[in-house]
Design an enzyme around this catalytic site. Sequence first.
Site, mmCIF file in Angstrom:
data_model
loop_
_atom_site.group_PDB
_atom_site.id
_atom_site.type_symbol
_atom_site.label_atom_id
_atom_site.label_comp_id
_atom_site.label_asym_id
_atom_site.label_seq_id
_atom_site.Cartn_x
_atom_site.Cartn_y
_atom_site.Cartn_z
ATOM 1 N N ARG A 18 1.983 -7.760 -2.765
ATOM 2 C CA ARG A 18 2.306 -7.143 -1.908
ATOM 3 C C ARG A 18 0.983 -9.296 -0.515
ATOM 4 O O ARG A 18 2.163 -9.780 -0.516
ATOM 5 C CB ARG A 18 1.347 -6.522 -0.947
ATOM 6 C CG ARG A 18 2.108 -5.285 -1.038
ATOM 7 C CD ARG A 18 2.034 -4.456 -0.230
ATOM 8 N NE ARG A 18 0.424 -3.910 -1.133
ATOM 9 C CZ ARG A 18 -0.748 -3.425 -0.262
ATOM 10 N NH1 ARG A 18 -0.136 -2.755 0.613
ATOM 11 N NH2 ARG A 18 -2.427 -2.911 -1.255
ATOM 12 N N ASN A 36 3.318 -0.745 -0.091
ATOM 13 C CA ASN A 36 2.864 -0.567 -1.203
ATOM 14 C C ASN A 36 4.059 1.409 -1.057
ATOM 15 O O ASN A 36 4.302 2.142 0.141
ATOM 16 C CB ASN A 36 1.708 0.073 -1.622
ATOM 17 C CG ASN A 36 1.394 -1.266 -2.596
ATOM 18 O OD1 ASN A 36 2.625 -1.882 -2.625
ATOM 19 N ND2 ASN A 36 0.025 -1.221 -2.747
#
Length: 91
Positions: A18, A36
Amino acid sequence: MKKVKIRVVGRVQGVGFRYMTKLVADEIGVTGIVKNEDDGSVYIEAVGPNEKIEAFIKAIKKSPSPSGRVDACNVAEDDAIENYLRFRITN
């Protein structure tokens, strides 16, 4: 403006995916979110000019994280995605 949602499957959690996705988005100049998912995948919404979105997708498919691995990258256009002001990690 092109708006896409992307679901990335592979070794994409616990490897800085990320964070690296945000760096790539900021470098290319697209806005959106990355987060996520409970199933181990990563969900991305990205907004920007067509050529920038295509460059972003290409970078994601290669895994922006050196220790990550992308097994599948499902991309779908979605005009309902909001116009984000910046790219951010949401969880």
